[in-house]
Design an enzyme around this catalytic site. Structure first.
Site, PDB file in Angstrom:
ATOM      1  N   LYS A  13       1.610  -7.743  -6.714  1.00  0.00           N
ATOM      2  CA  LYS A  13       2.886  -7.115  -7.092  1.00  0.00           C
ATOM      3  C   LYS A  13       4.040  -7.648  -6.240  1.00  0.00           C
ATOM      4  CE  LYS A  13       1.586  -2.858  -6.115  1.00  0.00           C
ATOM      5  NZ  LYS A  13       0.197  -3.017  -5.664  1.00  0.00           N
ATOM      6  N   ARG A  88       3.564   6.330  -6.798  1.00  0.00           N
ATOM      7  CA  ARG A  88       2.122   6.145  -6.586  1.00  0.00           C
ATOM      8  C   ARG A  88       1.340   7.405  -6.925  1.00  0.00           C
ATOM      9  NH1 ARG A  88       2.466   1.761  -2.509  1.00  0.00           N
ATOM     10  NH2 ARG A  88       0.405   0.979  -1.995  1.00  0.00           N
ATOM     11  N   ARG A 127      -4.791 -12.254   3.272  1.00  0.00           N
ATOM     12  CA  ARG A 127      -3.334 -12.172   3.113  1.00  0.00           C
ATOM     13  C   ARG A 127      -2.656 -12.255   4.475  1.00  0.00           C
ATOM     14  NH1 ARG A 127      -0.548  -7.330  -0.209  1.00  0.00           N
ATOM     15  NH2 ARG A 127      -1.285  -5.937   1.424  1.00  0.00           N
ATOM     16  N   ARG A 160      -1.804  -7.605   8.121  1.00  0.00           N
ATOM     17  CA  ARG A 160      -1.482  -6.177   8.173  1.00  0.00           C
ATOM     18  C   ARG A 160      -2.674  -5.368   8.688  1.00  0.00           C
ATOM     19  NH1 ARG A 160       1.281  -4.627   2.481  1.00  0.00           N
ATOM     20  NH2 ARG A 160      -0.070  -2.826   2.818  1.00  0.00           N
ATOM     21  N   ARG A 171      -8.103   2.262   0.162  1.00  0.00           N
ATOM     22  CA  ARG A 171      -6.851   2.156  -0.608  1.00  0.00           C
ATOM     23  C   ARG A 171      -7.142   1.995  -2.100  1.00  0.00           C
ATOM     24  NH1 ARG A 171      -4.344  -2.666   2.438  1.00  0.00           N
ATOM     25  NH2 ARG A 171      -2.664  -2.595   0.915  1.00  0.00           N
TER      26      ARG A 171
HETATM   27  P1  AMP Z   1       1.930  -1.234   0.241  1.00  0.00           P
HETATM   28  O1  AMP Z   1       2.713  -2.122   1.142  1.00  0.00           O
HETATM   29  O2  AMP Z   1       2.625  -0.938  -1.056  1.00  0.00           O
HETATM   30  O3  AMP Z   1       0.512  -1.708   0.047  1.00  0.00           O
HETATM   31  O4  AMP Z   1       1.819   0.177   0.994  1.00  0.00           O
HETATM   32  C1  AMP Z   1       1.144   0.286   2.238  1.00  0.00           C
HETATM   33  C2  AMP Z   1       0.871   1.754   2.536  1.00  0.00           C
HETATM   34  O5  AMP Z   1       2.115   2.466   2.630  1.00  0.00           O
HETATM   35  C3  AMP Z   1       0.079   2.508   1.478  1.00  0.00           C
HETATM   36  O6  AMP Z   1      -1.318   2.324   1.608  1.00  0.00           O
HETATM   37  C4  AMP Z   1       0.493   3.939   1.774  1.00  0.00           C
HETATM   38  O7  AMP Z   1      -0.129   4.446   2.932  1.00  0.00           O
HETATM   39  C5  AMP Z   1       1.980   3.774   2.097  1.00  0.00           C
HETATM   40  N1  AMP Z   1       2.825   3.889   0.895  1.00  0.00           N
HETATM   41  C6  AMP Z   1       3.584   2.909   0.326  1.00  0.00           C
HETATM   42  N2  AMP Z   1       4.202   3.366  -0.767  1.00  0.00           N
HETATM   43  C7  AMP Z   1       3.824   4.662  -0.915  1.00  0.00           C
HETATM   44  C8  AMP Z   1       4.098   5.662  -1.878  1.00  0.00           C
HETATM   45  N3  AMP Z   1       4.903   5.428  -2.917  1.00  0.00           N
HETATM   46  N4  AMP Z   1       3.513   6.881  -1.711  1.00  0.00           N
HETATM   47  C9  AMP Z   1       2.711   7.139  -0.658  1.00  0.00           C
HETATM   48  N5  AMP Z   1       2.388   6.243   0.270  1.00  0.00           N
HETATM   49  C10 AMP Z   1       2.939   4.998   0.156  1.00  0.00           C
END
Ligand code: AMP
Length: 217
Positions: A13, A88, A127, A160, A171
């Site tokens: 994404k 989400r 990654r 990360r 996740r």
């Molecule tokens: P991402 O970078 O999108 O993979 O997000 C990394 C982490 O941030 C996720 O695993 C969640 O812990 C948190 N996170 C990001 N976006 C959201 C969201 N919209 N709602 C809840 N937690 C989020």
């Protein structure tokens, strides 16, 4: 043009979003990036969010919704945006609808990138991310020109904390349980299109552009 990108962690994404935003002059809004910026600045939100993120859980809805409400008012989102990693959960999707109504805006497309589970762990553990500009690399399929360094600004790339096998598995489970139901929510609004997230980045990008070309204006 206002878009939502959905898909499991590691579906690509963020990578595709960066290119689409650049080409269509819209702004990428990644809640994950915003949260990581809060963590590195040591804000209260960052301190609260860190434990959830590192364990692979979602940050509570009320924190995320407050963050989005503040963010979407900023001028850079006026000419269109791509939501990457938000909403989400169903409550987040409902809160977004309410906010969009207040702002007299709407979503044009919810694009779901599909990638099988077995590819996800391999993708995420390989990654690497640039701490300065956020550009994302894959050590094998999309490596930086110079090992360990961002092509754009030379910063040292990092893995990360939540991109390890155990957290990725968590996740993925969270995605299925809490995020996949919103696909149905948006299907009822006739906004969803799905594409295969496996293959060459360039081909996937072309497929996304074809969908965007055919969007009703
Ligand atoms: P991402 O970078 O999108 O993979 O997000 C990394 C982490 O941030 C996720 O695993 C969640 O812990 C948190 N996170 C990001 N976006 C959201 C969201 N919209 N709602 C809840 N937690 C989020």
């Amino acid at each position: 043009m206002n878009l939502i990108f959905l898909g499991p962690p590691g579906a690509g994404k963020g990578t595709q979003a960066q290119r689409i935003c650049w080409e269509y002059s819209i702004t990428q809004l990644s809640t994950g990036d915003l949260l990581r910026a809060h963590i590195s600045k040591g804000t209260n939100l960052g301190k609260e969010a860190e434990g959830y993120i590192n364990s692979g859980n979602l940050v509570p809805d009320e924190l995320i919704i407050a963050l989005i409400k503040e963010e979407l008012l900023l001028p850079q989102y006026k000419s269109g945006y791509l939501l990457d990693g938000f909403p989400r959960t169903v409550p987040q999707a409902i809160a977004l609808d309410k906010l969009l109504e207040e702002l007299q805006q709407s979503i044009d497309l919810v694009l779901v990138l599909e990638v099988p589970d077995e590819d996800i762990v391999e993708r995420l553990t390989a990654r690497r991310t640039c701490p300065t500009c956020g550009k994302v690399y894959h050590l094998v399929f999309n490596p930086p020109l110079s090992e360990g360094r961002c092509d754009l600004d030379g910063s040292e790339l990092f893995l990360r904390k939540d991109d390890n096998e155990e957290t990725v598995t968590k996740r993925l489970k969270v995605y299925k349980e809490q995020t996949m139901p919103i696909i149905n929510y948006y299907q009822q609004k006739d906004l969803v299109q799905t594409i295969n997230g496996v293959g060459r980045l360039e081909q996937i990008y072309k497929n996304i552009k074809n969908i965007l070309k055919n969007l009703k204006k």
